[in-house]
Design an enzyme around this catalytic site. Structure first.
Site: not given
Length: 505
Positions: A178, A181-183, A200, A246, A302
């Site tokens: 997988d 994108i994360h902070r 998710g 992806e 955000e």
């Protein structure tokens, strides 16, 4: 007005051109008004984002802001050997140009790419410019905070954030992968605090498997990429189920497989043509306070336009190595509420809605747009086609289908085919002339939504919001009844094919 039509990927042979961030920048430089760079010194702590806010951030950023060019800062205070790039995706038109597609139809284009994936391939280190320079976390002078020019968005941020890093992880048995994108905040010289939103995210599913075994999960964080890659990575279920890589969507869009390379210090792969790769491990069953260094109570801005609250328990990520290109590597970053988030989150969601609705009720929804007002997640505008009186009501079914699959969606606006969904004046015109509030508003209560919406708190509406993240959802139906079609025809103007002739001397 250009009407949206179904768009499919052009048939292309596998190209020999290598797509990466640098090839994209060469394209941008050839497009008037799409790229800007400066040698004036900039402070990455709040100043960089503060400057770009005026130049091109857009989105839900506090006004004044606007859509503008991508911008390269060549002289970053404290980082003499690195550049910072911001805003590449902060314009839907620019995204379309970089994707070599009509920007009106990007949802359709991505929908087609999901159906025709091209899987990534592995290359050797000699073909991986991202590994030209290697820094090991065991080196005496290693400190991610002085190596990677990660900016802060505001003076209140919990620390410098990696905002455009594509995280790659795999299931413990290595059969599923997988990217997402994360902070990610730089907490210490070899420590990152990563926020993984519950539910998710398949990275989170893999992490649970590692935690059950009490083992660290190896990951890579690739920074500075072909702009198509971050867009492809933000697809979510049900469009890309567990096990769907992806990166294969980016491969389809480019008709060229994304190249991966084995890590130098962890058992995971990074993107070979990235500018930077951070190799690390997520520690099992371990957390830390996100703003441990500032105690400000805030994380970073955000997508809804507000400062995100610091999470008391983000995942602890221990860095093992950092690799990068040797020639002025580029740190790609974004402003949290900018138009860049709209592109990354909104366009894949448009594709997913088109896929879902067309499978259930084919031909009803001709195009979809997730506008900046919703940050790409909270709002969608759906263009509806009706053939007969019997189709009245099907448009609201389409809205319900979108809600059923995408819990972060809060507002759906339905319009007819003659309305330009990318023009807010045209959308609001239909709400004013084809809409009656007592008939055409539908409110759904007690549903789940996105916890970053500050109105979704029990104290805001104690009657319908029991826990944070619950929401009422809204359908505004601006489509006219089909049996009254003749009364809603727009004023006819002469179609003049050569109208531009009158603008010439």
């Amino acid at each position: 007005m250009q009407t949206a039509k179904h768009s499919i990927l052009e048939a292309k042979s596998m190209t020999t051109k290598k797509y990466d961030l640098r090839s994209a920048l060469e394209e941008l430089k050839a497009m008037p008004g799409q790229y800007l760079e400066t040698n004036k010194e900039i402070d990455p702590e709040a100043q960089l984002a503060g400057v770009y806010r005026y130049i091109g951030a857009g989105g839900t950023v506090k006004r004044p802001t606007k859509e503008g060019p991508a911008m390269m800062f060549n002289n970053v205070k404290g980082f003499p050997h690195s550049r910072v790039l911001i805003g590449v995706l902060a314009s839907r038109r620019r995204v379309g140009a970089l994707m070599h597609q009509d920007w009106h139809n990007l949802g359709h284009v991505l929908n087609e790419a999901v159906k025709t994936p091209i899987q990534p391939v592995t290359v050797g280190k000699a073909d991986a410019p991202a590994q030209e320079v290697v820094h090991l976390a065991t080196d005496d002078d290693f400190d991610i905070r002085t190596l990677l020019a990660a900016p802060t968005n505001t003076p209140d941020d919990a620390g410098p954030y990696i905002t455009m890093g594509v995280v790659r992880g795999s299931s413990p048995d290595g059969t599923q992968h997988d990217v997402t994108i994360h902070r990610m905040v730089l907490e210490d010289k070899d420590t990152i605090g990563m926020y993984i939103m519950p539910g998710g995210r398949h990275i989170g599913a893999f992490l649970k498997e590692y935690e059950a075994k009490n083992e660290p999960m190896p990951i890579t964080i690739s920074i500075g990429l072909d702009p198509i890659v971050p867009i492809a990575t933000t697809f979510e279920p049900p469009t890309t189920p567990l096990g769907y890589d992806e990166l294969s969507i980016a491969g389809s869009l480019r008709q060229q497989a994304v190249e991966l390379v084995d890590g130098v210090a962890v058992h995971e792969q990074g993107i070979a043509r990235a500018e930077w790769i951070v190799e690390a491990e997520i520690m099992p069953n371990t957390s830390m306070q996100e703003d441990i260094n500032t105690n400000s109570g805030f994380a970073m801005p955000e997508f809804p336009g507000y400062n995100g609250q610091a999470n008391p328990a983000v995942h602890v990520v221990k860095i093992k190595a950092v690799t990068h290109r040797k020639d002025n590597p580029i740190v790609q970053t974004t402003i949290g509420p900018s138009e860049e988030h709209v592109s990354m989150a909104g366009i894949p969601t448009e594709a997913s809605i088109l896929n879902l609705v067309d499978n259930a009720i084919p031909g009803v929804v001709t195009n979809v747009y997730n506008p900046p007002a919703g940050g790409g997640k909270l709002m969608t505008i759906m263009q509806i086609h009706k053939d007969s009186d019997n189709d009245d009501g099907i448009q609201r079914q389409a809205a319900l289908l979108a809600f059923s699959a995408f819990k972060e969606l809060k507002t759906v606006i339905l319009v007819d085919e003659d309305v330009d969904i990318f023009d807010w004046n045209d959308v609001m015109w239909t709400i004013n002339t084809r809409f009656q509030a007592d008939m055409d508003i539908q409110v759904l209560t007690g549903l789940r939504n996105h916890p970053l919406d500050p109105s979704e708190r029990p104290e805001y509406d104690p009657k319908s919001i029991r826990t944070r993240g619950m929401s009422s959802k809204l359908i505004l139906d601006g489509t006219y009844p089909h049996d009254m079609k003749d009364q809603f025809q727009r004023a006819p103007f002469m179609e003049v094919a050569n109208w531009e002739d009158w603008t010439k001397e």
